[in-house]
Design an enzyme around this catalytic site. Structure first.
Site, PDB file in Angstrom:
ATOM      1  N   ASP A  77       0.860  -1.178   0.000  1.00  0.00           N
ATOM      2  CA  ASP A  77       0.000   0.000   0.000  1.00  0.00           C
ATOM      3  C   ASP A  77       0.903   1.236   0.000  1.00  0.00           C
ATOM      4  O   ASP A  77       2.133   1.149  -0.139  1.00  0.00           O
ATOM      5  CB  ASP A  77      -1.027  -0.052   1.148  1.00  0.00           C
ATOM      6  CG  ASP A  77      -0.437   0.307   2.516  1.00  0.00           C
ATOM      7  OD1 ASP A  77       0.787   0.505   2.622  1.00  0.00           O
ATOM      8  OD2 ASP A  77      -1.215   0.387   3.482  1.00  0.00           O
ATOM      9  N   CYS A  85       2.904  -3.122   3.969  1.00  0.00           N
ATOM     10  CA  CYS A  85       2.090  -1.939   4.275  1.00  0.00           C
ATOM     11  C   CYS A  85       2.847  -1.159   5.357  1.00  0.00           C
ATOM     12  O   CYS A  85       4.010  -1.474   5.636  1.00  0.00           O
ATOM     13  CB  CYS A  85       0.660  -2.306   4.684  1.00  0.00           C
ATOM     14  SG  CYS A  85       0.471  -3.146   6.263  1.00  0.00           S
ATOM     15  N   THR A 144       2.736  -0.999   8.666  1.00  0.00           N
ATOM     16  CA  THR A 144       3.224  -1.854   9.757  1.00  0.00           C
ATOM     17  C   THR A 144       3.467  -3.279   9.318  1.00  0.00           C
ATOM     18  O   THR A 144       4.135  -4.045  10.023  1.00  0.00           O
ATOM     19  CB  THR A 144       2.194  -1.909  10.894  1.00  0.00           C
ATOM     20  OG1 THR A 144       0.965  -2.431  10.349  1.00  0.00           O
ATOM     21  CG2 THR A 144       1.960  -0.540  11.506  1.00  0.00           C
ATOM     22  N   HIS A 167       9.966 -23.863   9.210  1.00  0.00           N
ATOM     23  CA  HIS A 167       8.924 -24.532   9.998  1.00  0.00           C
ATOM     24  C   HIS A 167       7.519 -24.337   9.435  1.00  0.00           C
ATOM     25  O   HIS A 167       6.681 -25.227   9.562  1.00  0.00           O
ATOM     26  CB  HIS A 167       8.941 -24.019  11.441  1.00  0.00           C
ATOM     27  CG  HIS A 167      10.101 -24.505  12.237  1.00  0.00           C
ATOM     28  ND1 HIS A 167      10.197 -24.355  13.602  1.00  0.00           N
ATOM     29  CD2 HIS A 167      11.244 -25.151  11.852  1.00  0.00           C
ATOM     30  CE1 HIS A 167      11.344 -24.874  14.033  1.00  0.00           C
ATOM     31  NE2 HIS A 167      11.998 -25.346  12.992  1.00  0.00           N
ATOM     32  N   HIS A 182       6.938 -30.784  10.640  1.00  0.00           N
ATOM     33  CA  HIS A 182       6.339 -29.497  10.262  1.00  0.00           C
ATOM     34  C   HIS A 182       5.292 -29.657   9.161  1.00  0.00           C
ATOM     35  O   HIS A 182       4.352 -28.884   9.089  1.00  0.00           O
ATOM     36  CB  HIS A 182       7.444 -28.523   9.827  1.00  0.00           C
ATOM     37  CG  HIS A 182       8.487 -28.320  10.888  1.00  0.00           C
ATOM     38  ND1 HIS A 182       8.193 -27.734  12.100  1.00  0.00           N
ATOM     39  CD2 HIS A 182       9.788 -28.681  10.930  1.00  0.00           C
ATOM     40  CE1 HIS A 182       9.297 -27.711  12.841  1.00  0.00           C
ATOM     41  NE2 HIS A 182      10.268 -28.278  12.160  1.00  0.00           N
TER      42      HIS A 182
HETATM   43  C1  RB5 Z   1      -2.194   2.891   6.164  1.00  0.00           C
HETATM   44  O1  RB5 Z   1      -2.242   4.173   6.691  1.00  0.00           O
HETATM   45  C2  RB5 Z   1      -1.836   1.894   7.261  1.00  0.00           C
HETATM   46  O2  RB5 Z   1      -2.921   1.701   8.089  1.00  0.00           O
HETATM   47  C3  RB5 Z   1      -1.378   0.586   6.648  1.00  0.00           C
HETATM   48  O3  RB5 Z   1      -0.276   0.816   5.842  1.00  0.00           O
HETATM   49  C4  RB5 Z   1      -0.964  -0.499   7.616  1.00  0.00           C
HETATM   50  O4  RB5 Z   1      -0.031  -0.024   8.525  1.00  0.00           O
HETATM   51  C5  RB5 Z   1      -2.068  -1.215   8.259  1.00  0.00           C
HETATM   52  O5  RB5 Z   1      -1.872  -2.222   8.965  1.00  0.00           O
END
Ligand code: RB5
Length: 146
Positions: free
Chosen positions: A8, A65, A67, A98, A133
């Protein structure tokens, strides 16, 4: 090996960096976007990447993304996907050895490029160990049908 990658807007720079690292390997990379800073919804990106993995067009996928959390949750909703959110090299290795992870997730607002590159290298060079596994992987697959 064919790999499909997507991110994203929170990880476009990391996606470009990961593609540079993937160029070290004998892989064909398909980038499903996004390509700019305009906000997009990470489940849509997870769906595109994982569709290639599930249908066999790609052996593995990489989803990114801000996080890595949202896109990994979304990816793991898709039948046949074992997505590992990794923030360290050991977890990346273990996710292959695993868990036979077929999708790697990372966070563009969490990881520096150096560490992310090492995570990708570990994930690319570690094989599934099989054995006990395999039984556990099969149990994960069974959960998809309950
Ligand atoms: C986008 O702002 C953010 O929410 C997305 O990139 C991610 O971190 C969501 O888990």
């Amino acid at each position: 090996m064919k790999i499909t990658i997507g991110s994203d807007h929170g990880a476009v720079a990391l996606k470009d960096e990961v593609k540079k690292v993937l160029a070290e390997f004998d892989v064909e990379v398909k980038d499903v976007g996004t390509f700019g800073t305009e906000s997009v919804d990470y489940p849509d990106i997870a769906e595109k990447v994982c569709a290639d993995v599930v249908c066999g067009d790609a052996e593995r996928g990489i989803v990114l993304c801000g996080t890595g959390i949202g896109i990994s949750i979304a990816a793991n909703k898709i039948k046949g996907i074992r997505c590992a959110l990794c923030g360290d090299v050991y977890s990346a290795k273990m996710s292959r050895e695993h868990n036979n992870a077929n999708v790697l997730a990372m966070g563009g607002r969490v990881l520096g490029f150096g560490l992310a590159g090492e995570i990708v290298r570990a994930w690319m060079t570690t094989d599934f160990a099989g054995g006990r596994h395999e039984r556990r992987i099969n149990k994960i697959a069974a959960l998809e049908n309950k």
